[in-house]
Design a protein around this motif. Structure first.
Motif, mmCIF file in Angstrom:
data_model
loop_
_atom_site.group_PDB
_atom_site.id
_atom_site.type_symbol
_atom_site.label_atom_id
_atom_site.label_comp_id
_atom_site.label_asym_id
_atom_site.label_seq_id
_atom_site.Cartn_x
_atom_site.Cartn_y
_atom_site.Cartn_z
ATOM 1 N N LEU A 392 0.812 -1.212 0.000
ATOM 2 C CA LEU A 392 0.000 0.000 0.000
ATOM 3 C C LEU A 392 0.850 1.270 0.000
ATOM 4 O O LEU A 392 0.407 2.324 -0.486
ATOM 5 N N GLY A 393 2.036 1.186 0.544
ATOM 6 C CA GLY A 393 2.882 2.375 0.579
ATOM 7 C C GLY A 393 2.259 3.475 1.414
ATOM 8 O O GLY A 393 1.817 3.253 2.548
ATOM 9 N N ASP A 394 2.188 4.683 0.833
ATOM 10 C CA ASP A 394 1.707 5.841 1.599
ATOM 11 C C ASP A 394 0.226 6.136 1.391
ATOM 12 O O ASP A 394 -0.248 7.225 1.710
ATOM 13 N N ILE A 395 -0.535 5.175 0.842
ATOM 14 C CA ILE A 395 -1.979 5.423 0.646
ATOM 15 C C ILE A 395 -2.832 4.524 1.540
ATOM 16 O O ILE A 395 -4.019 4.332 1.288
ATOM 17 N N GLY A 396 -2.234 3.974 2.593
ATOM 18 C CA GLY A 396 -2.980 3.093 3.486
ATOM 19 C C GLY A 396 -4.184 3.764 4.114
ATOM 20 O O GLY A 396 -5.215 3.118 4.364
ATOM 21 N N LYS A 397 -4.106 5.058 4.361
ATOM 22 C CA LYS A 397 -5.196 5.802 4.996
ATOM 23 C C LYS A 397 -6.474 5.749 4.170
ATOM 24 O O LYS A 397 -7.587 5.780 4.721
ATOM 25 N N ILE A 403 -12.170 0.592 6.091
ATOM 26 C CA ILE A 403 -11.957 -0.708 6.731
ATOM 27 C C ILE A 403 -11.163 -0.444 8.013
ATOM 28 O O ILE A 403 -9.949 -0.668 8.075
ATOM 29 N N PRO A 404 -11.826 0.059 9.068
ATOM 30 C CA PRO A 404 -11.101 0.484 10.281
ATOM 31 C C PRO A 404 -10.211 -0.595 10.880
ATOM 32 O O PRO A 404 -9.127 -0.299 11.386
ATOM 33 N N ASP A 405 -10.640 -1.869 10.824
ATOM 34 C CA ASP A 405 -9.835 -2.940 11.426
ATOM 35 C C ASP A 405 -8.502 -3.142 10.721
ATOM 36 O O ASP A 405 -7.576 -3.740 11.290
ATOM 37 N N LEU A 406 -8.387 -2.658 9.492
ATOM 38 C CA LEU A 406 -7.115 -2.779 8.775
ATOM 39 C C LEU A 406 -6.006 -2.047 9.533
ATOM 40 O O LEU A 406 -4.842 -2.455 9.489
ATOM 41 N N GLU A 407 -6.372 -1.000 10.255
ATOM 42 C CA GLU A 407 -5.384 -0.253 11.032
ATOM 43 C C GLU A 407 -4.786 -1.118 12.145
ATOM 44 O O GLU A 407 -3.637 -0.916 12.550
ATOM 45 N N GLN A 413 -2.066 5.210 9.919
ATOM 46 C CA GLN A 413 -1.550 5.661 8.625
ATOM 47 C C GLN A 413 -1.525 7.182 8.550
ATOM 48 O O GLN A 413 -2.401 7.855 9.094
ATOM 49 N N LYS A 414 -0.538 7.708 7.863
ATOM 50 C CA LYS A 414 -0.447 9.161 7.736
ATOM 51 C C LYS A 414 -1.526 9.671 6.785
ATOM 52 O O LYS A 414 -1.964 8.956 5.874
#
Length: 761
Positions: A392-397, A403-407, A413-414
């Motif tokens: 995902l790199g820098d687009i995880g947010k 998908i809150p549980d992905l955090e 994520q920034k």
């Protein structure tokens, strides 16, 4: 240990302390369980309450009763009867196997378990640590009902909820959450089988290192016995531990009869000779067999496609057929093969009343996958974290927002740059494709099942088209199902499938038709435990009424059972007098049953209490998944009345609980009514789309739009009071969805409602 009147610490772990105390009021010893303050979470408190509520009023010899419970903000304490003895797990280690002792202990356990089941209770955690034995007298007691379930449904089972509750070495295949099977009393019989194997041999039937290994063993591995074990005892335990519930003992009483026969032989002759098992084994509960009929070729096509995917390719399969034909049942049947290969199965389902919620089923499927990996060991979770975060790199947010549980997997994520319109859509699509690419590889192939595509939104269709065309996504099987009678030539799904065909992208089509008369007859014969000829006349009548629609067959048979046109006769006396299901074909023929499943279900709903009917109909407006908190707010009824309606829906097999501890959860959910906006997580689901559809159709056509407008306004008012609006994106879409469904006939809202027009974006 000889009890004294001093307080004795028996056990302390990370969750609780267990003390032996003297109760001066009763002049007896008691066991006191206290949750540690840092473990006062909802799950642990629910289990404490569950054990108290289930056992406090039970008068069953052989179970440990709860005496009192005390819940405060700082502590939760449960007082239980003191049972002299040691855990069966300790007894197994200290005492070598003795067949007579084994049989006496096993008979008593079967007797206690049978009595528990008669009280409509499933223990769900039978294992040697939850059995106390007095070594000298061999008296046994079953304890720890923390995750037990009290059943109110006529079918006496609960849905497979994709949980891993219980103790891993002892849980049944269906209790792993990885089987297309419901959980009923027979899950306890499997766990008892594992326990008896350990009692007889001194060790477990399987040896595994982690959760995935245990799940695989229970679902796929065969039990092997030491050579010295008598054949009849092997056969009994193998029957208890059968992978499929229909192949197990159907009752603890049937098991007890066979064990007593073994003990009688051993006492009289010194040996146990082989005999026919289960001669007195029967269940008075009517159950539709949990297996597929007439789908051999279709199942082979799915499994063949999955085998090709494991070798590196990407496959697309579209499964079509009428509602109730058994599309979802067919697709879910491949769970076992998926697990064997270390693959993952993620599923989502579009909802007719959620068409305005973009990506509804796709987000559901990704959440389903994240839930699965969160249950793995830390080492595996770290591996997933690295793989997904790197991809995902820098687009995880972009994804953690929906998908809150992905955090919980990849960490906070920034923030990402704000984009609008097509740019934002393209980035979101790219992020989801990256997530699939991170999941699906040679070690972890991915099966992605999306149900009810006929109700998908345009944005979802566009994303799905991109996913199946993505050249870098492999080890990936996409299965879509839809009602072909609702997908015409101009439907977006038809156009997309034609476009993919024009691009030479291979798509396999599987058409699911109704069952043949032969399949219908076999299903009925299995359900009634009889032969084909005996049930031929009944099968002919059922087939005439249902035309072989699998869902309608099940509902029709259950209706006959509920109205006592199907009855179980269990004669006492000699073995030759066999227990059997009986029916009066002449009386059934006289019944004026409808030929339309919607009418049959509508009739059932209309027999409910008028207030319950109203609440069920409003629940149908919400969709297939029902949030109890939201339903209470929308109906404007007292919480207690909504709870009563839900219980009636459960009793009539219209609804199923998502939370197995729903009796406890009902009260705890309703106590949260002050929070805004309401929690979006569903608590119950309609048993089938056709049931929700039947309830929805009972709302007069002129009142549907007004109902959706009222729901939308209530939700909007609640949302506007919230201090955490940005955390409830899906809740916002729900508001828009209901308001948009109302605008055709509600002149006051004549323009299309958008996030911007509501100042919610």
């Amino acid at each position: 240990m000889i009890p004294t009147k001093d307080i004795t610490l028996l056990l302390e772990n990370k969750n609780s302390k267990i003390l032996l105390k003297w109760d001066q009021a009763t002049d007896k010893h008691t066991i006191v369980k206290t949750l540690k303050q840092n473990q006062l979470n909802k799950k642990n408190i629910i289990q404490f309450n569950n054990e108290f509520n289930i056992t406090h009023r039970l008068s069953i010899p052989g179970i440990r009763k709860a005496l009192t419970i005390n819940n405060t903000t700082n502590a939760s304490t449960l007082t239980l009867e003191y049972i002299p003895g040691i855990p069966l797990s300790t007894y197994i280690k200290k005492h070598p196997s003795n067949v007579k002792n084994f049989l006496r202990i096993a008979i008593r356990l079967a007797q206690i378990l049978g009595t528990i089941h008669q009280q409509k209770i499933i223990h769900k955690d039978i294992n040697p640590n939850n059995i106390i034995i007095e070594p000298k007298t061999k008296t046994v007691t079953i304890i720890d009902f923390g995750i037990a379930t009290k059943i109110n449904l006529k079918t006496k089972n609960i849905p497979n909820l994709e949980t891993l509750e219980g103790t891993l070495p002892y849980i049944s295949p269906e209790q792993t959450g990885r089987m297309n099977r419901t959980v009923d009393y027979r899950t306890d019989l499997y766990s008892l089988g594992v326990t008896l194997y350990e009692l007889l041999t001194g060790h477990l039937p399987f040896q595994c290192e982690d959760a995935i290994g245990w799940v695989h063993a229970h679902i796929a591995k065969q039990v092997v016995f030491p050579a010295h074990i008598a054949q009849p005892l092997k056969a009994i335990i193998l029957k208890l531990m059968a992978k499929h519930t229909d192949d197990r003992y159907q009752s603890a009483d049937g098991l007890r009869f066979d064990l007593e026969h073994c003990l009688a032989q051993l006492t009289e002759t010194g040996t146990i000779k082989t005999f026919e098992l289960a001669q007195k084994d029967y269940s008075t509960i009517f159950r539709i067999p949990q297996k597929l009929y007439g789908r051999t070729n279709e199942l082979h096509s799915l499994l063949s496609a999955f085998e090709r995917v494991t070798k590196g390719c990407k496959e697309i399969i579209m499964v079509s057929g009428y509602s109730g034909a058994g599309k979802s049942a067919l697709i879910n049947e491949i769970h076992k093969s998926i697990l064997k290969k270390g693959a993952y199965f993620a599923s989502g389902k579009f909802d007719q009343l959620q068409r305005n919620v973009p990506y509804y089923a796709l987000i559901q499927a990704f959440r389903n996958f994240i839930k699965q990996i969160l249950g793995q060991k830390e080492e595996a979770l770290l591996s997933w974290r690295k793989k997904i975060a790197t991809t995902l790199g820098d687009i995880g947010k972009v994804l953690t927002e929906v998908i809150p549980d992905l955090e919980l997997v990849i960490g906070p994520q920034k923030p990402v740059e704000m984009l609008n319109g097509e740019q934002a859509e393209n980035r979101f699509h790219y992020a989801l494709k990256c997530l699939i690419h991170a999941i699906a590889d040679k070690d972890t192939p991915l099966v992605f099942f999306i149900d009810d595509l006929q109700w998908a939104d345009i944005a979802s269709f566009k994303l799905l088209e991109e996913i199946v065309q993505a050249p870098d996504i492999n080890h990936f099987l996409f299965i879509g199902s839809y009602r072909d009678n609702e997908v015409k030539d101009a439907h977006p799904l038809t156009l997309i499938l034609q476009d993919l065909k024009n691009k030479d992208i291979p798509i396999q089509h599987i058409k699911i038709g109704n069952l043949s008369f032969k399949n219908t007859q076999q299903l009925i014969a299995d359900a009634l435990d009889t032969d084909l000829e005996t049930c031929k006349t009944l099968a002919t009548l059922v087939y005439q009424k249902t035309q072989g629609n699998a869902f309608f067959i099940n509902r029709f048979l259950m209706s006959l059972y509920e109205h006592e046109y199907l009855r179980f006769h269990a004669p006492t006396g000699h073995l030759s007098h066999k227990a059997a299901w009986q029916w009066d074909i002449a009386a059934i023929k006289k019944l004026e049953y409808t030929d339309n499943v919607i009418d049959l279900l509508s009739e059932k709903i209309q027999k409910l209490n008028p207030t319950t009917q109203q609440i069920i109909k409003l629940a149908a407006c919400i969709g297939n998944e029902i949030s109890l908190q939201k339903l209470t707010m929308i109906t404007k009824h007292a919480p207690e009345r909504v709870v009563t309606a839900i219980r009636e829906g459960l009793q009539e097999n219209l609804l199923l609980p998502i939370d197995e501890h729903y009796e406890i959860s009902l009260n705890s959910k309703l106590q949260e009514q002050g929070s805004t906006p309401p929690q979006y997580a569903p608590d119950f689901v309609f048993c089938h789309d056709r049931i929700r559809q039947s309830a929805y159709l009972l709302i007069p056509e002129g009142e549907k739009q007004a109902a959706h407008l009222s729901i939308g306004r209530i939700l909007l008012k609640s949302y506007q009071k919230s201090d955490e609006q940005e955390q409830h994106q899906k809740f916002v879409f729900d508001i828009v969805n209901h308001l948009n469904q109302s605008i055709n006939l509600i002149k006051a809202d004549s323009e299309k409602i958008t996030l911007a027009s509501l100042n919610l974006s």
